[in-house]
Design a protein around this motif. Structure first.
Motif, PDB file in Angstrom:
ATOM      1  N   ILE A  27       0.861  -1.185   0.000  1.00  0.00           N
ATOM      2  CA  ILE A  27       0.000   0.000   0.000  1.00  0.00           C
ATOM      3  C   ILE A  27       0.896   1.234   0.000  1.00  0.00           C
ATOM      4  N   ASP A  28       0.700   2.118  -0.960  1.00  0.00           N
ATOM      5  CA  ASP A  28       1.486   3.348  -1.071  1.00  0.00           C
ATOM      6  C   ASP A  28       0.617   4.535  -0.670  1.00  0.00           C
ATOM      7  N   VAL A  29       1.094   5.315   0.289  1.00  0.00           N
ATOM      8  CA  VAL A  29       0.320   6.434   0.841  1.00  0.00           C
ATOM      9  C   VAL A  29       1.190   7.682   0.861  1.00  0.00           C
ATOM     10  N   GLU A  30       0.605   8.797   0.455  1.00  0.00           N
ATOM     11  CA  GLU A  30       1.256  10.107   0.582  1.00  0.00           C
ATOM     12  C   GLU A  30       0.300  11.046   1.310  1.00  0.00           C
ATOM     13  N   SER A  31       0.806  11.738   2.324  1.00  0.00           N
ATOM     14  CA  SER A  31      -0.041  12.621   3.129  1.00  0.00           C
ATOM     15  C   SER A  31       0.745  13.854   3.552  1.00  0.00           C
ATOM     16  N   VAL A  32       0.007  14.888   3.944  1.00  0.00           N
ATOM     17  CA  VAL A  32       0.578  16.117   4.489  1.00  0.00           C
ATOM     18  C   VAL A  32       0.078  16.256   5.920  1.00  0.00           C
ATOM     19  N   ILE A  33       1.004  16.385   6.866  1.00  0.00           N
ATOM     20  CA  ILE A  33       0.676  16.456   8.286  1.00  0.00           C
ATOM     21  C   ILE A  33       0.976  17.851   8.804  1.00  0.00           C
ATOM     22  N   GLN A  34       0.011  18.422   9.514  1.00  0.00           N
ATOM     23  CA  GLN A  34       0.142  19.745  10.125  1.00  0.00           C
ATOM     24  C   GLN A  34       0.467  19.580  11.606  1.00  0.00           C
ATOM     25  N   LEU A  35       1.557  20.188  12.056  1.00  0.00           N
ATOM     26  CA  LEU A  35       1.911  20.171  13.465  1.00  0.00           C
ATOM     27  C   LEU A  35       1.220  21.306  14.199  1.00  0.00           C
ATOM     28  N   GLU A  36       1.042  21.117  15.505  1.00  0.00           N
ATOM     29  CA  GLU A  36       0.363  22.138  16.307  1.00  0.00           C
ATOM     30  C   GLU A  36       1.220  23.394  16.435  1.00  0.00           C
ATOM     31  N   GLU A  37       2.533  23.231  16.597  1.00  0.00           N
ATOM     32  CA  GLU A  37       3.445  24.359  16.738  1.00  0.00           C
ATOM     33  C   GLU A  37       4.622  24.180  15.781  1.00  0.00           C
ATOM     34  N   PRO A  38       5.276  25.268  15.397  1.00  0.00           N
ATOM     35  CA  PRO A  38       6.475  25.135  14.559  1.00  0.00           C
ATOM     36  C   PRO A  38       7.542  24.308  15.266  1.00  0.00           C
ATOM     37  N   ALA A  39       8.176  23.428  14.509  1.00  0.00           N
ATOM     38  CA  ALA A  39       9.145  22.503  15.073  1.00  0.00           C
ATOM     39  C   ALA A  39      10.542  22.832  14.577  1.00  0.00           C
ATOM     40  N   LEU A  40      11.519  22.580  15.438  1.00  0.00           N
ATOM     41  CA  LEU A  40      12.916  22.724  15.054  1.00  0.00           C
ATOM     42  C   LEU A  40      13.443  21.430  14.440  1.00  0.00           C
ATOM     43  N   ILE A  86       9.420  14.708   4.269  1.00  0.00           N
ATOM     44  CA  ILE A  86       9.974  15.904   3.621  1.00  0.00           C
ATOM     45  C   ILE A  86       9.366  17.130   4.293  1.00  0.00           C
ATOM     46  N   LEU A  87      10.216  18.038   4.736  1.00  0.00           N
ATOM     47  CA  LEU A  87       9.736  19.253   5.401  1.00  0.00           C
ATOM     48  C   LEU A  87       9.171  20.204   4.351  1.00  0.00           C
ATOM     49  N   LYS A  88       7.996  20.749   4.654  1.00  0.00           N
ATOM     50  CA  LYS A  88       7.327  21.642   3.711  1.00  0.00           C
ATOM     51  C   LYS A  88       7.407  23.080   4.219  1.00  0.00           C
ATOM     52  N   ASP A  89       7.822  23.988   3.340  1.00  0.00           N
ATOM     53  CA  ASP A  89       7.895  25.430   3.622  1.00  0.00           C
ATOM     54  C   ASP A  89       8.694  25.737   4.888  1.00  0.00           C
ATOM     55  N   LYS A 114      20.528  30.420   7.733  1.00  0.00           N
ATOM     56  CA  LYS A 114      21.150  29.451   6.851  1.00  0.00           C
ATOM     57  C   LYS A 114      21.289  28.077   7.501  1.00  0.00           C
ATOM     58  N   GLU A 115      21.512  28.051   8.804  1.00  0.00           N
ATOM     59  CA  GLU A 115      21.796  26.778   9.457  1.00  0.00           C
ATOM     60  C   GLU A 115      20.570  26.192  10.156  1.00  0.00           C
ATOM     61  N   GLU A 116      19.806  27.028  10.833  1.00  0.00           N
ATOM     62  CA  GLU A 116      18.662  26.540  11.587  1.00  0.00           C
ATOM     63  C   GLU A 116      17.370  27.069  10.972  1.00  0.00           C
ATOM     64  N   PHE A 117      16.324  26.231  11.011  1.00  0.00           N
ATOM     65  CA  PHE A 117      15.028  26.630  10.457  1.00  0.00           C
ATOM     66  C   PHE A 117      13.928  25.870  11.202  1.00  0.00           C
ATOM     67  N   ILE A 118      12.706  26.378  11.062  1.00  0.00           N
ATOM     68  CA  ILE A 118      11.536  25.746  11.680  1.00  0.00           C
ATOM     69  C   ILE A 118      10.528  25.400  10.589  1.00  0.00           C
ATOM     70  N   PHE A 119       9.603  24.536  10.924  1.00  0.00           N
ATOM     71  CA  PHE A 119       8.576  24.089   9.977  1.00  0.00           C
ATOM     72  C   PHE A 119       7.367  23.614  10.770  1.00  0.00           C
ATOM     73  N   ASP A 120       6.216  23.592  10.144  1.00  0.00           N
ATOM     74  CA  ASP A 120       5.007  23.081  10.801  1.00  0.00           C
ATOM     75  C   ASP A 120       4.217  22.127   9.908  1.00  0.00           C
ATOM     76  N   LYS A 121       4.743  21.781   8.742  1.00  0.00           N
ATOM     77  CA  LYS A 121       4.081  20.823   7.848  1.00  0.00           C
ATOM     78  C   LYS A 121       5.102  19.795   7.373  1.00  0.00           C
ATOM     79  N   ILE A 122       4.623  18.562   7.247  1.00  0.00           N
ATOM     80  CA  ILE A 122       5.474  17.455   6.803  1.00  0.00           C
ATOM     81  C   ILE A 122       4.775  16.740   5.658  1.00  0.00           C
ATOM     82  N   ILE A 123       5.483  16.554   4.556  1.00  0.00           N
ATOM     83  CA  ILE A 123       4.997  15.702   3.472  1.00  0.00           C
ATOM     84  C   ILE A 123       5.551  14.305   3.718  1.00  0.00           C
ATOM     85  N   GLU A 124       4.653  13.360   3.901  1.00  0.00           N
ATOM     86  CA  GLU A 124       5.046  12.019   4.286  1.00  0.00           C
ATOM     87  C   GLU A 124       4.700  11.029   3.179  1.00  0.00           C
TER      88      GLU A 124
END
Length: 263
Positions: free
Chosen positions: A49-62, A207-210, A219-229
């Protein structure tokens, strides 16, 4: 040391347990041959079974610390489609499968950033989601399911040789009695085919989105709140049906038969 700084943690009680004795009994059963009704393995498919989804986190993650996954099936329905028209060798069916992957995502947040000292502080949070999936797959049976079909109603005619009236030739008429009729309706019931979940393997890529940079340079550190899985799931199932089977065994005389109760 002051009492208010004394720790309460410690061992309250410890006990070493001795080994208990036991006795092994020989299992008793009936000697055959006899007929039993037991679950029979119809097929054991491994389904991809192949699944692709986008997951929204509650808070921005490091960063993501850990992802725990469990698969659950809420539908496993088999439809018998008869013989395979291509090979004409085995009976086949269609399996309708659906469920979800429960994911617990632990991640670190970035609540404050010290650009001068290069420090980032935050908390450990988690988000739990259910990623659904559904598919239909073809199944070839090693042992075909036992299926009976309910037939149409049958009419039973009653014979009579005393029909009132005659035909235009003046001859007597004999045949079915128009004043009496009967019907026979037969209905049979089948054992349902059910599934057992044997093994699950999940290969995934996140995969981290946006992503957004932290600090002035970003350049070195960033945050994200969406994941493409992207997930590739392998599910191994057993399809079973209760069937009556002949169980062979060694026949013994009545006086040697093993009783289920101790004499």
């Amino acid at each position: 040391m002051d009492k208010e700084y004394t720790c309460k943690a410690g061992v309250i009680k410890s006990e070493t347990l001795t080994e208990c004795s036991n006795e092994f009994l020989t299992p008793k059963g009936f000697y055959g041959p006899f007929v039993g009704k037991i679950p029979v393995v119809l097929a054991e498919p491994v389904i991809q079974i192949d699944v692709e989804s986008v997951i929204q986190l509650e808070e921005p993650a490091l960063e993501i610390k850990r992802i725990k996954k469990n698969l659950f099936i809420n539908q496993c329905k088999l439809i018998d489609t008869g013989f395979d028209y291509e090979s004409k060798s085995k009976k086949t069916g269609k399996l309708f499968l659906s469920g979800y992957v429960r994911k617990n995502i632990e991640y670190a947040t970035a609540d404050c950033v010290n650009e001068c000292k290069g420090g980032i502080s935050g908390k450990i949070k988690h988000t739990t989601v259910k990623v659904p999936f559904s598919c239909v797959t073809k199944v070839k049976f090693d042992v075909p399911p036992v299926i009976c079909q309910t037939g149409p109603a049958k009419e039973i005619a009653s014979f009579t040789d005393n029909i009132k009236g005659k035909d235009f030739c003046g001859q007597e008429i004999i045949g079915s009695d128009p004043c009496e009729m009967g019907f026979v309706h037969s209905e049979c019931f089948n054992e349902k085919v059910f599934c057992e979940l044997e093994e699950v393997k999940i290969f995934e890529d996140d995969i981290l989105k946006d992503p957004k940079g932290l600090g002035c340079d970003g350049k070195e550190e960033f945050i994200f709140d969406k994941i493409i899985e992207k997930m590739v799931i392998f599910v191994r199932l057993k399809l079973l049906q209760k069937q009556q089977v002949n169980i062979p065994g060694k026949e013994i005389s009545d006086h040697k038969k093993i009783s289920t109760c101790d004499e």
